[in-house]
Enzyme design. Structure first.
Site, PDB file in Angstrom:
ATOM      1  N   SER A  10       0.836  -1.206   0.000  1.00 23.10           N
ATOM      2  CA  SER A  10       0.000   0.000   0.000  1.00 23.10           C
ATOM      3  C   SER A  10       0.865   1.247   0.000  1.00 23.10           C
ATOM      4  O   SER A  10       1.992   1.241   0.496  1.00 23.10           O
ATOM      5  CB  SER A  10      -0.881   0.029   1.242  1.00 23.10           C
ATOM      6  OG  SER A  10      -1.754  -1.076   1.269  1.00 23.10           O
TER       7      SER A  10
HETATM    8  N1  SAH Z   1       0.426  -5.302   4.632  1.00 22.45           N
HETATM    9  C1  SAH Z   1       1.062  -5.565   3.364  1.00 22.45           C
HETATM   10  C2  SAH Z   1       0.138  -5.271   2.211  1.00 22.45           C
HETATM   11  C3  SAH Z   1       0.119  -6.406   1.278  1.00 22.45           C
HETATM   12  S1  SAH Z   1      -1.127  -6.396   0.048  1.00 22.45           S
HETATM   13  C4  SAH Z   1       2.388  -4.841   3.252  1.00 22.45           C
HETATM   14  O1  SAH Z   1       2.727  -4.029   4.122  1.00 22.45           O
HETATM   15  O2  SAH Z   1       3.120  -5.107   2.293  1.00 22.45           O
HETATM   16  C5  SAH Z   1      -2.331  -7.499   0.753  1.00 22.45           C
HETATM   17  C6  SAH Z   1      -1.916  -8.916   0.967  1.00 22.45           C
HETATM   18  O3  SAH Z   1      -3.047  -9.638   1.437  1.00 22.45           O
HETATM   19  C7  SAH Z   1      -1.431  -9.668  -0.279  1.00 22.45           C
HETATM   20  O4  SAH Z   1      -0.115 -10.087  -0.063  1.00 22.45           O
HETATM   21  C8  SAH Z   1      -2.404 -10.844  -0.399  1.00 22.45           C
HETATM   22  O5  SAH Z   1      -1.776 -12.049  -0.825  1.00 22.45           O
HETATM   23  C9  SAH Z   1      -2.903 -10.981   1.033  1.00 22.45           C
HETATM   24  N2  SAH Z   1      -4.176 -11.681   1.190  1.00 22.45           N
HETATM   25  C10 SAH Z   1      -5.291 -11.631   0.408  1.00 22.45           C
HETATM   26  N3  SAH Z   1      -6.255 -12.436   0.897  1.00 22.45           N
HETATM   27  C11 SAH Z   1      -5.755 -13.016   2.031  1.00 22.45           C
HETATM   28  C12 SAH Z   1      -6.260 -13.966   2.977  1.00 22.45           C
HETATM   29  N4  SAH Z   1      -7.480 -14.498   2.886  1.00 22.45           N
HETATM   30  N5  SAH Z   1      -5.444 -14.321   3.988  1.00 22.45           N
HETATM   31  C13 SAH Z   1      -4.201 -13.821   4.123  1.00 22.45           C
HETATM   32  N6  SAH Z   1      -3.656 -12.929   3.258  1.00 22.45           N
HETATM   33  C14 SAH Z   1      -4.428 -12.529   2.223  1.00 22.45           C
END
Ligand code: SAH
Length: 209
Positions: free
Chosen positions: A51
């Protein structure tokens, strides 16, 4: 980066101090490092994005983190948001459904000498064995407020979750008692979707970690 954010919104200074202390460029691939401190979302592995700093600051601000809070994050991604929460003194547990990201985030934490507990799994299930949590932050777009996560919030706890399909409304759920929640909304954002189940086709799918 932090001075830019301060000009955009009156963020909690503790959030900005944590963001100032984490080297964001170490969470993205080398080619993107020059862009790491601009207010932009960046591509990470497995077709996901980290993000933009404004969104990380806003989610952390809305979470109202206190030192020693037990936090659950859904969507580890590259681990940047988790690192900010650790810097704020929280005990962080983070779940990721993409194995490649789950592995990489741990390597980054190791390299930085930081500690959090990571799990490769489906965030819709939460982490029942470790519940309740003081704070829960979801960093992917959930179609609706995930009910199992609400049940894993401590009474008095708060969850920040972007809710919606194409665009998401930043939503804060405060658990007031066993059977009462207060819900407030805080503007619109765009996140990668929260998907059901673990991803099993990842490049490392057959290896053990
Ligand atoms: N907090 C992260 C943002 C990553 S983007 C950072 O600081 O980089 C969101 C992430 O959520 C992605 O990596 C995606 O694979 C994950 N995601 C999506 N659905 C999910 C689920 N059901 N359980 C765990 N992770 C999930």
């Amino acid at each position: 980066m932090v001075d830019g954010l301060r000009g955009l919104y009156p963020f909690d200074e503790r959030v900005l101090a944590a963001m100032a202390s984490v080297p964001r460029h170490l969470f993205v691939e080398t080619a993107l490092a020059p862009l790491a401190y601009s207010n932009k979302p960046l591509r990470i592995a497995a077709n996901q994005t980290i993000s933009q700093p404004y969104t990380v600051a806003m989610q952390t601000h809305l979470l109202q983190v206190r030192k020693w809070d037990k936090i659950l994050e859904i969507g580890t991604g590259c681990g940047y948001q988790a690192a900010i929460l650790v810097k704020m003194g929280a005990q962080v547990h983070s779940i990721e459904r993409q194995k490649e990201l789950y592995v990489q985030a741990q390597k980054t934490f190791l390299a930085l000498g930081m500690d959090a507990i990571f799990s490769y799994g489906d965030g819709y299930e939460g982490w029942p064995l470790l519940a309740p949590f003081d704070r829960i932050v979801v960093t992917c777009g959930a179609p609706a407020i995930p009910q199992k996560l609400v049940l894993q919030l401590a009474v008095g706890g708060r969850m920040v979750v972007p809710v919606g399909n194409d665009t998401q409304t930043m939503t804060v759920v405060e658990r007031l008692s066993d059977d009462q929640c207060q819900i407030t909304t805080h503007g619109n954002y765009r996140f990668v979707p929260m998907l059901e189940g673990k991803e099993t086709n990842a490049p490392f799918g057959d290896q053990r970690f």
